[in-house]
Design a protein around this motif. Structure first.
Motif, PDB file in Angstrom:
ATOM      1  N   ARG A   1       0.578  -1.470   0.205  1.00  0.00           N
ATOM      2  CA  ARG A   1       0.133   0.535   0.203  1.00  0.00           C
ATOM      3  C   ARG A   1       0.668   1.504  -0.047  1.00  0.00           C
ATOM      4  O   ARG A   1       0.597   2.023  -0.351  1.00  0.00           O
ATOM      5  N   ILE A   2       2.396   1.061   0.605  1.00  0.00           N
ATOM      6  CA  ILE A   2       2.664   2.449   0.850  1.00  0.00           C
ATOM      7  C   ILE A   2       3.406   2.993  -0.193  1.00  0.00           C
ATOM      8  O   ILE A   2       3.807   4.076  -1.416  1.00  0.00           O
ATOM      9  N   ILE A   3       4.326   1.406  -0.573  1.00  0.00           N
ATOM     10  CA  ILE A   3       5.617   2.176  -2.599  1.00  0.00           C
ATOM     11  C   ILE A   3       4.123   1.599  -3.414  1.00  0.00           C
ATOM     12  O   ILE A   3       5.087   1.727  -4.634  1.00  0.00           O
ATOM     13  N   GLY A   4       2.791   0.932  -3.453  1.00  0.00           N
ATOM     14  CA  GLY A   4       2.733   0.792  -4.604  1.00  0.00           C
ATOM     15  C   GLY A   4       2.336  -0.080  -5.770  1.00  0.00           C
ATOM     16  O   GLY A   4       2.733  -0.068  -6.769  1.00  0.00           O
ATOM     17  N   GLY A   5       3.237  -1.244  -5.050  1.00  0.00           N
ATOM     18  CA  GLY A   5       3.355  -2.629  -6.155  1.00  0.00           C
ATOM     19  C   GLY A   5       4.106  -3.489  -5.105  1.00  0.00           C
ATOM     20  O   GLY A   5       4.318  -3.415  -3.816  1.00  0.00           O
ATOM     21  N   LYS A   6       4.028  -4.762  -5.307  1.00  0.00           N
ATOM     22  CA  LYS A   6       5.061  -6.095  -4.274  1.00  0.00           C
ATOM     23  C   LYS A   6       6.157  -5.728  -4.202  1.00  0.00           C
ATOM     24  O   LYS A   6       7.232  -5.546  -5.212  1.00  0.00           O
TER      25      LYS A   6
ATOM     26  N   GLY B   1      15.686   3.578  -0.792  1.00  0.00           N
ATOM     27  CA  GLY B   1      17.222   3.358  -0.882  1.00  0.00           C
ATOM     28  C   GLY B   1      16.653   1.812  -1.482  1.00  0.00           C
ATOM     29  O   GLY B   1      17.218   1.024  -2.517  1.00  0.00           O
ATOM     30  N   ALA B   2      16.086   1.831  -0.307  1.00  0.00           N
ATOM     31  CA  ALA B   2      15.184   0.127  -0.258  1.00  0.00           C
ATOM     32  C   ALA B   2      14.683  -0.532  -1.871  1.00  0.00           C
ATOM     33  O   ALA B   2      14.501  -1.271  -2.496  1.00  0.00           O
ATOM     34  N   VAL B   3      13.897   0.424  -2.011  1.00  0.00           N
ATOM     35  CA  VAL B   3      12.282   0.068  -2.938  1.00  0.00           C
ATOM     36  C   VAL B   3      13.533   0.741  -4.450  1.00  0.00           C
ATOM     37  O   VAL B   3      13.615   0.098  -4.939  1.00  0.00           O
ATOM     38  N   TYR B   4      15.017   1.179  -4.216  1.00  0.00           N
ATOM     39  CA  TYR B   4      15.402   1.917  -5.312  1.00  0.00           C
ATOM     40  C   TYR B   4      16.429   0.316  -6.115  1.00  0.00           C
ATOM     41  O   TYR B   4      16.458  -0.458  -7.365  1.00  0.00           O
ATOM     42  N   LEU B   5      16.797  -0.154  -4.347  1.00  0.00           N
ATOM     43  CA  LEU B   5      17.703  -1.612  -5.227  1.00  0.00           C
ATOM     44  C   LEU B   5      16.698  -3.327  -5.207  1.00  0.00           C
ATOM     45  O   LEU B   5      17.372  -3.472  -6.198  1.00  0.00           O
ATOM     46  N   ASP B   6      15.689  -3.344  -4.396  1.00  0.00           N
ATOM     47  CA  ASP B   6      14.361  -4.128  -5.101  1.00  0.00           C
ATOM     48  C   ASP B   6      13.627  -4.030  -6.714  1.00  0.00           C
ATOM     49  O   ASP B   6      13.821  -4.579  -7.080  1.00  0.00           O
ATOM     50  N   LYS B   7      13.303  -2.478  -7.253  1.00  0.00           N
ATOM     51  CA  LYS B   7      12.717  -2.372  -7.635  1.00  0.00           C
ATOM     52  C   LYS B   7      12.756  -1.870  -9.021  1.00  0.00           C
ATOM     53  O   LYS B   7      12.323  -1.395  -9.652  1.00  0.00           O
TER      54      LYS B   7
END
Lengths: 237, 237
Positions: free
Chosen positions: B18-23, B134-140
């Motif tokens: 819900r927060i980042i808009g994707g799984k 930073g986590a979203v960038y590495l992950d997605k």
């Protein structure tokens, strides 16, 4: 006229192709990136178009790509180390040298009068390099720009091990300068309000009674380094 | 145990979705992003793993995406304006509020003792938000992160027009404070060495004889604003 412009564009494009490692698409962006504000043109009333907006964008792009590169290269180093090394890689002096190494000197446009003003003149190469990064990012996207920065700039031209090992040089550079110039120098370090695990330090450097710079760090040494680096920049040491 | 971990991961994953808009794919990255240094674990000898490395990376990612967004939104504004607006969007106070608005408070891990230390405690939300970026960038990857930052953070939660229109507030905030506290306040502005077209100003703010902050800008007003903003941060006004 058209032919002349086209042939000029072709030469320019080949030159850029060697620098960035791919064919530029929107050539006008690159002309703009190489136009220092002293050679700027007024585009709309009160709005003068130079490479400064691209420099602003390129600075952020370069910051991220170098941050990510160091993050991956040093998986067990803390953020203090990473921040410090990054700021040394992208400092003005380093960027000026890098710009000259890749040949930007040949295509930068500026007003000749500027040469008389050392302060403004000395950063035009580094500024133009940042603007070039901004232009590449707009023209070719994130992936291409990442590859350009790493393969054409950082890996071939920046000696990171050397940058890391010259860790303590700023402080000694300031001390040497003060001895040579016979100026009274004081380092003042205080521990900032913090807990056991979050010690932060603030260092101040005075020449005579005048405070020249303030630095911060997670250790006394790092705070002094930070302050000394700023003093070097400020006093042009 | 496995089931318990899996069910915990599923709840966490839905929350993050819900927060980042994707799984999220690599859920451990997000646990790490939410782990403040006060709750950190020692991973290797001398290397304590907390969200600080991700915060360093996220700060650079956020800086670029916001820089690019403003670059496109304001095609006729100069880099001074863009830099100023960006720094207001990503300042600690704004990021703290943003982190709370999207619900990070519920999942941040920190040591309860920290609450006693106002200085360290007040920035943990903004720091965690940067670490999340930073986590979203590495992950997605870059594209996803750009969309997350713009569609889930900046556009719904940051009122840029308001940020721009409160342009002059820092100086008046400092003046109000000095009157309320009955402290003698001085603004000192000097023009730095420069040419006709490159005027730069430096403003200093003194409370009594003590210099509190130094600011820079391309006009007297901007230099004063910059110095006043720093004074507000420093004195917690």
């Amino acid at each position: 006229m058209f032919l002349f412009k086209k042939s000029k564009d072709n030469t320019y494009s080949s030159f850029l192709r060697r620098i960035i490692g791919g064919k530029p698409s929107n050539i006008d962006l690159y002309y703009l990136a190489m136009r220092h504000t002293s050679a700027a043109k007024e585009k709309r009333e009160g709005f003068v178009e130079s490479n400064e907006r691209l420099e602003y964008l390129g600075d952020a792009v370069l910051g991220l790509i170098v941050a990510e590169y160091l993050f991956n290269k040093y998986p067990f180093k803390d953020e203090g180390f990473l921040t410090e090394v990054r700021s040394r890689i992208v400092n003005r002096e380093n960027l000026n040298q890098l710009a000259k190494k890749i040949g930007l000197e040949e295509i930068i446009q500026y007003n000749g009068h500027l040469k008389g003003n050392k302060q403004s003149f000395k950063s035009i190469y580094g500024d133009a390099l940042e603007a070039l990064v901004g232009a590449v990012y707009l023209d070719k996207g994130h992936q291409f720009t990442k590859s350009f920065i790493l393969k054409k700039l950082i890996i071939p031209h920046v000696d990171i091990d050397m940058i890391i090992s010259t860790d303590t040089n700023f402080k000694s550079r300031v001390i040497e300068w003060s001895q040579k110039e016979n100026k009274p120098l004081t380092f003042e370090v205080v521990e900032l309000d913090g807990q056991k695990h979050f010690k932060k330090f603030e260092a101040k450097i005075f020449v005579g009674k005048k405070e020249i710079s303030v630095g911060h760090g997670l250790s006394k040494k790092k705070a002094e380094q930070d302050a000394a680096e700023k003093t070097c920049q400020k006093l042009n040491i």
